[in-house]
Scaffold this active site. Sequence first.
Site, PDB file in Angstrom:
ATOM      1  N   ASP A  88      -3.383   1.877  -1.941  1.00 19.58           N
ATOM      2  CA  ASP A  88      -4.587   1.048  -2.014  1.00 19.58           C
ATOM      3  C   ASP A  88      -5.773   1.881  -1.545  1.00 19.58           C
ATOM      4  OD1 ASP A  88      -2.876  -1.023  -2.593  1.00 19.58           O
ATOM      5  OD2 ASP A  88      -3.504  -2.307  -0.940  1.00 19.58           O
ATOM      6  N   HIS A 145       2.955   5.732  -1.958  1.00 17.57           N
ATOM      7  CA  HIS A 145       4.098   5.589  -2.856  1.00 17.57           C
ATOM      8  C   HIS A 145       4.040   6.637  -3.977  1.00 17.57           C
ATOM      9  CE1 HIS A 145       5.509   1.502  -1.433  1.00 17.57           C
ATOM     10  NE2 HIS A 145       4.369   1.649  -0.788  1.00 17.57           N
ATOM     11  N   SER A 247      -6.823   7.465   5.883  1.00 17.51           N
ATOM     12  CA  SER A 247      -7.064   8.831   5.427  1.00 17.51           C
ATOM     13  C   SER A 247      -7.159   8.860   3.906  1.00 17.51           C
ATOM     14  CB  SER A 247      -5.965   9.769   5.929  1.00 17.51           C
ATOM     15  OG  SER A 247      -6.376  11.112   5.806  1.00 17.51           O
TER      16      SER A 247
END
Length: 280
Positions: A88, A145, A247
Amino acid sequence: MNREQLFAWLQYPIPHHALSRLIGRVADSRQPWIRETFIRRFASHYNVDMSQAEQPDLEAYASFNEFFTRPLKPEARPLGDGLLSPADGVLSQFGRIDHGTLIQAKGHAYSLTALLGGDEARAEPLRHGRFATVYLSPRDYHRVHMPCTGTLRETVYVPGRLFSVNQATTRQVPALFARNERLVCHFDTEHGPMALVLIGAMIVAAIETVWAGRVTPIPREPRRTSFDAQPVMLERGAEMGRFMLGSSVVMCLPESIEFNEALTPGQMVSMGQSLAIPHG
């Protein structure tokens, strides 16, 4: 000097690692008053949507870091077609790697070889490939992911500074992603070689991977780990790592990848969202 320039300039003299270690201890604390104060204030300030979390009760988390890296409900991030967004966040930049050069922000470019820790052999197959940078802001889901199925061949820990990686700083600090501490993860995929680079940042307490746990090398020296003898295979959409505080992830992809035409720099993306379609 405008406010953005001042913010970036003030980061140079800050003891980045000492500050991050201090914040890390607080974030790992299980003291009830520390845990509850930080979690509630953070969730309120950033308007964190807990309805998608596997555990929506703020009081159920034993530490701030446990809350920050909370898992989501299985149905919260359906997987799209092609190559997926690894996280995200904000798709800050994406496009072609031009003869080994990536765009950081308007007026700022940096070297692919430097990003990958100075390894020209690893950089060569990606010199004319594609890249995408996803910035995970504080309110985002902070697990990373796999954009496609891949087999891990090597990781490279690269020590460096810990400048903030927010949009203001990336516009002001030259070669930011090639200067900050980072973990470079090299994968073989059906589309060709791929590197996922997890960038450390100001007050990021740690980076974790699913195969090695927390990455906290002491002393902070370059470290290369080969997985040729025991390769790690991760499926498309599977978790590969996480950040303890926000980050960025830089994806370095083969030349056969074409980004979706509807994408624009600066747009919000979700983990599992389709970013690109492989060709060939």
